[in-house]
Design a protein around this motif. Structure first.
Motif, mmCIF file in Angstrom:
data_model
loop_
_atom_site.group_PDB
_atom_site.id
_atom_site.type_symbol
_atom_site.label_atom_id
_atom_site.label_comp_id
_atom_site.label_asym_id
_atom_site.label_seq_id
_atom_site.Cartn_x
_atom_site.Cartn_y
_atom_site.Cartn_z
ATOM 1 N N ILE A 1 0.849 -1.177 0.115
ATOM 2 C CA ILE A 1 0.088 -0.022 -0.182
ATOM 3 C C ILE A 1 1.055 1.146 0.031
ATOM 4 O O ILE A 1 0.580 2.376 -0.756
ATOM 5 N N ALA A 2 1.763 1.310 0.994
ATOM 6 C CA ALA A 2 2.787 2.265 0.869
ATOM 7 C C ALA A 2 3.427 2.540 -0.429
ATOM 8 O O ALA A 2 3.683 3.877 -0.941
ATOM 9 N N SER A 3 3.669 1.587 -1.176
ATOM 10 C CA SER A 3 4.577 1.446 -2.339
ATOM 11 C C SER A 3 3.748 1.998 -3.411
ATOM 12 O O SER A 3 4.055 2.670 -4.151
ATOM 13 N N ALA A 4 2.257 1.705 -3.367
ATOM 14 C CA ALA A 4 1.273 2.249 -4.604
ATOM 15 C C ALA A 4 1.059 3.549 -4.396
ATOM 16 O O ALA A 4 1.263 4.474 -5.321
ATOM 17 N N ARG A 5 1.327 4.034 -2.946
ATOM 18 C CA ARG A 5 1.331 5.610 -2.804
ATOM 19 C C ARG A 5 2.688 6.236 -3.387
ATOM 20 O O ARG A 5 2.410 7.199 -3.904
ATOM 21 N N GLU A 6 3.380 5.535 -2.801
ATOM 22 C CA GLU A 6 4.980 6.042 -3.528
ATOM 23 C C GLU A 6 4.817 6.389 -5.259
ATOM 24 O O GLU A 6 5.305 7.189 -5.788
ATOM 25 N N CYS A 111 -6.067 8.620 -0.074
ATOM 26 C CA CYS A 111 -6.029 8.980 -1.536
ATOM 27 C C CYS A 111 -5.342 10.378 -1.963
ATOM 28 O O CYS A 111 -5.237 10.417 -3.185
ATOM 29 N N LEU A 112 -4.970 10.893 -0.975
ATOM 30 C CA LEU A 112 -4.565 12.482 -1.426
ATOM 31 C C LEU A 112 -3.216 12.332 -2.495
ATOM 32 O O LEU A 112 -3.305 13.226 -3.512
ATOM 33 N N PRO A 113 -2.335 11.269 -2.348
ATOM 34 C CA PRO A 113 -1.106 11.354 -3.311
ATOM 35 C C PRO A 113 -1.495 11.096 -4.549
ATOM 36 O O PRO A 113 -0.941 11.677 -5.419
ATOM 37 N N PHE A 114 -2.797 10.479 -4.911
ATOM 38 C CA PHE A 114 -3.268 10.268 -6.214
ATOM 39 C C PHE A 114 -3.709 11.483 -6.803
ATOM 40 O O PHE A 114 -3.721 11.801 -7.993
ATOM 41 N N ILE A 115 -4.826 12.236 -6.093
ATOM 42 C CA ILE A 115 -5.184 13.529 -6.647
ATOM 43 C C ILE A 115 -4.019 14.610 -6.740
ATOM 44 O O ILE A 115 -4.145 15.279 -7.780
ATOM 45 N N GLN A 116 -3.164 14.411 -5.816
ATOM 46 C CA GLN A 116 -2.020 15.613 -6.106
ATOM 47 C C GLN A 116 -1.151 15.289 -7.119
ATOM 48 O O GLN A 116 -1.049 16.154 -7.933
ATOM 49 N N THR A 137 -8.614 20.138 2.154
ATOM 50 C CA THR A 137 -7.440 19.265 1.889
ATOM 51 C C THR A 137 -6.423 19.791 0.891
ATOM 52 O O THR A 137 -5.190 19.617 1.227
ATOM 53 N N LEU A 138 -6.778 20.066 -0.348
ATOM 54 C CA LEU A 138 -5.776 20.624 -1.088
ATOM 55 C C LEU A 138 -5.245 22.170 -0.958
ATOM 56 O O LEU A 138 -4.106 22.164 -1.344
ATOM 57 N N LEU A 139 -5.875 22.995 -0.284
ATOM 58 C CA LEU A 139 -5.275 24.328 0.070
ATOM 59 C C LEU A 139 -4.762 24.484 1.440
ATOM 60 O O LEU A 139 -4.417 25.364 1.921
ATOM 61 N N SER A 140 -4.622 23.319 2.081
ATOM 62 C CA SER A 140 -4.242 23.213 3.282
ATOM 63 C C SER A 140 -4.696 24.408 4.148
ATOM 64 O O SER A 140 -3.943 25.080 4.854
#
Ligand code: URA
Length: 197
Positions: A1-6, A111-116, A137-140
């Motif tokens: 899972i961590a690697s997919a996010r990476e 899901c955040l790394p995917f939309i980023q 989420t996106l604009l912190s």
């Protein structure tokens, strides 16, 4: 899972990013959703809209913003003088939460790394966040939409800064139509920025 996010962070194309998400098992929402809802519109668009998560209609069709909110989003895009062939549309969360509940902070972070990465690959001139969850989420920011809407933010992809504006989510405008006037002010500012960029 961590690697997919990476892997998401460095997926070379939108197609490969989508393929990574299709296989990604790190978010339990995929187990209750019918299908992945990745994006709609033109990947070369200069403007990108990001909502919260798919609803029932989107879950059935596999495309974001195709239900009632989507019809209003189309009118918002038309107010800028564009249509879906000149805009790109996605959500922070790409699977429908059961019963349209709000995604949990944990689901959002997963899901955040995917939309980023999706934003980085589309690389629009203007990013529009629709409603509180997407904006926060996106604009912190922790501020609510009444304070964030209509203001310019810098969205930093890591390689580039993109101008970003928050505005009301179309579902919110359907419930509270009196805010449409403010929403259209935001859209005018967005149209101006696009024309100038
Ligand atoms: N609401 C959202 O935030 N996204 C959709 O795709 C549909 C409704």
């Amino acid at each position: 899972i961590a690697s997919a996010r990476e892997a998401a962070r460095s997926a070379p194309t939108l197609d490969e990013l989508r393929a990574l998400l299709e296989k990604f098992e790190g978010c339990a929402l995929r187990n209750t959703a019918t299908r992945l809802v990745f994006a709609d519109g033109n990947p070369k668009a200069r403007i990108m809209f990001v909502g919260e998560a798919p609803g029932r209609d989107e879950d059935i069709e596999g495309l974001p913003f195709v239900g009632r909110s989507g019809k209003l989003l189309d009118r918002m895009i038309a107010a800028i003088g564009l249509d879906r062939s000149k805009a790109y549309i996605a959500n922070v969360i790409p699977w429908r939460p059961p019963g349209n509940r709000t995604p949990t902070p944990q689901e959002t972070q997963i899901c955040l790394p995917f939309i980023q990465r999706q934003i980085e690959l589309v690389n629009p001139d203007v990013l529009v966040t629709l409603g509180n969850p997407s904006t926060q989420t996106l604009l912190s920011t922790r501020e609510g939409i009444m304070r964030t809407r209509g203001k310019w933010f810098d969205y930093d992809t890591g390689t580039r800064t993109i101008r970003a504006m928050a505005t009301f989510h179309p579902a919110y405008l359907l419930r509270s139509p009196s805010y449409k006037r403010m929403s259209w002010q935001d859209l005018r500012a967005i149209a101006k920025a696009l024309a100038a960029s």
